[in-house]
Design an enzyme around this catalytic site. Sequence first.
Site, PDB file in Angstrom:
ATOM      1  CE  LYS A 155      -9.915 -34.021  10.597  1.00  8.58           C
ATOM      2  NZ  LYS A 155     -10.063 -32.666   9.911  1.00  8.58           N
ATOM      3  CE  LYS A 165      -4.577 -33.719   3.292  1.00  6.60           C
ATOM      4  NZ  LYS A 165      -5.528 -32.616   3.613  1.00  6.60           N
ATOM      5  CE  LYS A 221      -2.669 -26.238  10.539  1.00  8.27           C
ATOM      6  NZ  LYS A 221      -3.954 -26.663  10.068  1.00  8.27           N
TER       7      LYS A 221
HETATM    8  P1  AMP Z   1      -5.528 -26.828   7.313  1.00  6.53           P
HETATM    9  O1  AMP Z   1      -4.304 -27.390   7.676  1.00  6.53           O
HETATM   10  O2  AMP Z   1      -6.282 -28.210   6.961  1.00  6.53           O
HETATM   11  O3  AMP Z   1      -6.287 -25.853   8.071  1.00  6.53           O
HETATM   12  O4  AMP Z   1      -5.483 -26.202   5.745  1.00  6.53           O
HETATM   13  C1  AMP Z   1      -5.019 -24.722   5.553  1.00  6.53           C
HETATM   14  C2  AMP Z   1      -4.699 -24.629   4.209  1.00  6.53           C
HETATM   15  O5  AMP Z   1      -3.559 -25.139   3.830  1.00  6.53           O
HETATM   16  C3  AMP Z   1      -6.002 -25.000   3.184  1.00  6.53           C
HETATM   17  O6  AMP Z   1      -5.873 -23.878   2.120  1.00  6.53           O
HETATM   18  C4  AMP Z   1      -5.345 -26.237   2.639  1.00  6.53           C
HETATM   19  O7  AMP Z   1      -5.823 -26.564   1.361  1.00  6.53           O
HETATM   20  C5  AMP Z   1      -3.905 -26.018   2.509  1.00  6.53           C
HETATM   21  N1  AMP Z   1      -3.036 -27.307   2.775  1.00  6.53           N
HETATM   22  C6  AMP Z   1      -2.917 -28.031   3.824  1.00  6.53           C
HETATM   23  N2  AMP Z   1      -2.348 -29.329   3.505  1.00  6.53           N
HETATM   24  C7  AMP Z   1      -1.887 -29.010   2.237  1.00  6.53           C
HETATM   25  C8  AMP Z   1      -0.941 -29.864   1.361  1.00  6.53           C
HETATM   26  N3  AMP Z   1      -0.348 -30.742   1.838  1.00  6.53           N
HETATM   27  N4  AMP Z   1      -0.757 -29.473   0.138  1.00  6.53           N
HETATM   28  C9  AMP Z   1      -1.255 -28.157  -0.521  1.00  6.53           C
HETATM   29  N5  AMP Z   1      -2.067 -27.442   0.535  1.00  6.53           N
HETATM   30  C10 AMP Z   1      -2.449 -27.817   1.754  1.00  6.53           C
END
Ligand code: AMP
Length: 325
Positions: A107, A189, A192
């Site tokens: 970040k 990966k 968002k």
């Molecule tokens: P975030 O989008 O960072 O708020 O993450 C929300 C949840 O989604 C967390 O548990 C992350 O580990 C999971 N997550 C986000 N991107 C991935 C991805 N590409 N593969 C697996 N899990 C993901």
Amino acid sequence: MSGIRPTGFLHLGNYFGAMRNYVKLQEEYTCYFMVADLHALTTHPDTKELKENVHRVLAENIACGIDPEKAALYCQSHVRETSELYLYLNMLAYLGELEKTTTFKDKARLQPDNINAGLLTYPVLQAADIILHRATWVPVGKDQEQHLEMARNFVKRFNHRYGEVFPEPLAYNFGEDLVKVPSLDGTGKMSKSENQLATLYLADADDVIRKKVMKAKTDGGPTSPNMPKPDYIENIFQLMRLVSAADVVSSFEGSYDNCSIRYGDMKKQLAEDMVAFIAPIRERAESIRNDSIYLEDIMQLGAEKARKSAVATMDLVRNAMGLVY
Ligand code: AMP
């Protein structure tokens, strides 16, 4: 216990890393799932857009199968005890370990003009979210492994200094290793906010899904039998394993191994299986999202359940710390 930030549209990674497991856990455990709006503030979003984003994440969670009657589905900022516990945990978190965190370094690279203290202490707030409910299982994707390890360290330090209050939380994935859903361009990966053309969102229209899948990187095909797959081809297989029938996957595995595979056909199949998977979720989420009254009721119900658990934990915390005069 787990959470998702309201910083953009939810995608296949969120589903397979997090939400799929929420739905399974809610059947057997007392569960707390939240929209992490305080975490979202670390990247200085336009807060005028937060309400819409919070509603969308809630709607998408419900559309994926979370039952707000079974689990507590709430908004992080509605449970003020989180911020109190975050403050106490900050006294047990050290600058060196926070600066070494991979997500902080990433970040800091992405937003060099906004390396704020909230960004540095992001894993502390996350630990507070989890242990506020004295949770043991945390359904998350692989990218959260390091944060969970830090949460366990904060718990050990708290328990050592003030007495046993918290269990050590463990990352949870149903029956397998933690999941990392790869992006369609073969690098990194799904996420968002980054590489949006290589990420499949739960709100994507059918033709957008098809277009994104058909653009996934491939090559001229294997040149000898049973060759190891390059990363970008393995990623396509991995996505197929998530949404396609087992016999479909094994048929493409076989044709890869005997060099007869046609990637165009494979991507067409994957695109149709993705559409079949995503379309019903998108349609359910759209109709839930339009019902703000329902979403506000859900959030209120969730916050009541979460506050009850939070208040009980904070009594234990203040007593253990000796903050009772
Ligand atoms: P975030 O989008 O960072 O708020 O993450 C929300 C949840 O989604 C967390 O548990 C992350 O580990 C999971 N997550 C986000 N991107 C991935 C991805 N590409 N593969 C697996 N899990 C993901």
